[in-house]
Design an enzyme around this catalytic site. Sequence first.
Site, short mmCIF file in Angstrom:
data_model
loop_
_atom_site.label_atom_id
_atom_site.label_comp_id
_atom_site.label_asym_id
_atom_site.label_seq_id
_atom_site.Cartn_x
_atom_site.Cartn_y
_atom_site.Cartn_z
N ASP A 20 42.54 38.88 49.32
CA ASP A 20 43.71 39.03 48.45
C ASP A 20 43.30 39.43 47.03
OD1 ASP A 20 45.75 38.58 50.23
OD2 ASP A 20 45.76 36.42 49.96
N LYS A 39 46.89 32.74 43.27
CA LYS A 39 47.48 31.47 43.71
C LYS A 39 46.53 30.72 44.65
CE LYS A 39 51.37 31.85 41.50
NZ LYS A 39 52.70 31.55 41.99
N LYS A 40 45.68 31.45 45.35
CA LYS A 40 44.74 30.80 46.27
C LYS A 40 43.53 30.21 45.55
CE LYS A 40 45.82 33.27 50.56
NZ LYS A 40 47.07 33.88 50.12
N LEU A 41 43.44 30.38 44.26
CA LEU A 41 42.41 29.69 43.51
C LEU A 41 42.74 28.22 43.33
CD1 LEU A 41 41.60 32.38 40.78
CD2 LEU A 41 40.20 31.73 42.74
#
Length: 767
Positions: free
Chosen positions: A268, A222-224
């Site tokens: 992460d 999701k942090k991409l």
Amino acid sequence: MEARDAAAAGALVSSDREEQTAKHEAAPKKDKPQTKSRMEQIFGFKKEDLTSWHSLVSLLNRPTDPASLGIFRCLFGLLMAIDITQERGLTHLDYKYLDGAPVCRFPLFNFLQPLPMDWMYLVYVVMFLGAFGIMLGCFYRLSCLMFISTYWYIFFLDKTTWNNHSYLYGLIGFQLTLMDGNRYWSVDGLRRPSIRNAHVPLWNYTVLRAQIFIVYFIAGIKKLDADWVEGYSMSYLAHHWLFDPFKLIFPVELVSLLVIHGGGLVLDLTAGYLLFFDATRPYAFLFVTYFHCMNSQLFSIGMFPYTMLATSALFCYPDWPRRFFARFPAFLRVVLPSTSPTTQPSTSCVYSETQATSTGRQETPSVSKTSKLRLKHKLGAIFTILYLIEQFFMPYSHFVTQGYNNLTNGLYGYSWDMMVHSRSHQHVKITYKDGKTGEIGYLNPGVFTQSRRWKDHGDMLKQYATCLSQLLPRYNISDPEIYFDIWVSINERFQQRIFDPRVDIVKADWSPFRPITWLMPLLVDLSPWRTKFQEIEGSLDNQTEIVFIADFPGLHLENFVSEDLGNTSIHLLQGKVNVEIVDQNKNYTLQAGEQIKVPAGAYHKVFTVSEEPSCYMYIYVNTTEAALQENFTKLFELQERVRNGTETEPLPPELQPLIAVDDDEGSEVNATDPIVRLFLKRQRRMKEVKKRREAGVLERLERFAVKKYYSIRRGFLMTAIALRNLAVGLPPLEQLTREVAFANMKEPPAEANQDERLKDEVGHGEL
């Protein structure tokens, strides 16, 4: 997909590597050691273990040491018992569930309603006893059921408190209910010797390890998101004191981009893999421990950092507690977990025809066991596979639950998109219209509710509007129509509307499986403007403030400029707008690059008349605040001159407190001049900030312990009052008032609520 599948497959069998190593070391020296394939050396299982359903079920039910699972069960129960008094809200339960008060609530299902307040305390007592029973391993299944049934009821009762880690607690509680977590260091083991130190099936570890892997890895995926990668999601964190060491090397901008966003992304994505493999596990422990300890100070997230630290030990060999506690002195082992390598066979596991029951690095005599698969073994394998598929699917299920999609997808709480989106609200207006008379009025945002999260979620907005329509008739407003005008900035973008202000939300359609038709789209095409924002803000002085606005064609913003704000002007960046000065009944048209001053103490309207969205900014100076800061500077300079003896003129009476305050720091600020009084209060608060930051470890621990003591004390005393009320009825009002007052007793005034007062003077609170 290949990396994800490999990690999941590896998680299935990691705990079994220790069993095979134990057999190898315990084998007689005359036997030639069995050569392991490369795959078996890395993952702990052979390719043949996955070639058939029978071999897969046997693999997932392979006997495994129960020690690590037992220690995790104990730690999880302890942390949940503490969490109930804090993040679950036992301490302030009476403020949250107000009997008879007109309160709008936001349950997942509208039929869910809280019980009367005394009964809600009983619900929390059941949940606490369940968590305590899990910790002790006492009546284990019953304790798990007590905990998860009440936990999920509380969870579903209020969507405004949903977050990823609260969801994770419920998942782990559900998993433990199906596992044999009471086989090691448990009261049940003392009561039932047949289960004491008995093997647990491998899938118990598989599910827990895979769950934690998913938490880390999906959070990394999701942090991409472009906003995270470019450093817009959590940029404000770089100003926290925890990152001061990094600021000795990098400027604040690089600390935000490289350390916070870059470091969080890499950790992460890799933490689950690093924890799994033997060679990288020590480094993973170092990084995740540092990461979670920092999070415990950065955010108010309760027991989550400590719970994640407890889960890290699940990735070690299952017998690690035996080897760890074997290092303690012999006289302590009476109260410590068992260090004996002897384990018992269990019907929950599948054994080979002749298999040694082993644990650690030693071996006990062989026992004969059938390899026949029982129904419970197949159900355990089926549950493992289906559960992991469901957990990989849920974070991407927003195409199903489209009614919960807003400017960001899904209810914030089950997608592992931790901290990916930051929001700031600039303007919230609630308008009602009497359906019979046509009278229009305005409501205070947040009236009849204790939450603020409804502003970002269409499903909650629908619930809120419905509740308001049911409450307003009490105030002679018939058939009310409710309109919301809510402005929000996502990850430092323009402030923009999130919902259509022309739609009556009471009558608006909403379904959990259809998109929200009255949701305004996120203006992602304007995202490149954020770079320009930084340039504009950098060109302003410290007293000038700025707000960036974007609006849709055909809509208008009605705004009031406070009298404290001087030199307020509107600068148009893109599009075309008409500005109406309401009191003057005048209209002005602005093209891109033009600006106009708007009067203070009056309303104005900004109409977007271009075919594309308009972008503009308000630039203003808080003249009242600027004058106050100028006075503060003069008073500080005067105070310094008095202290060093360079001030030769006698001080007038209204300035005498500038000297007296140093003589008696414990006295109340006593000044006749309001500016002097504010200045002295500000100085005192700054001294408190400095004192707290420079406090030693013991002082910090004492302050923390005192605060927690009074918080937990209130929760238990109010619970006792509620249980007494249920048992024998309500006492006289005077007695009840005295009991509640006793429960509300706070720490000494000098320390009470100090954190809240300090937030006025510092950029962030000390958490």
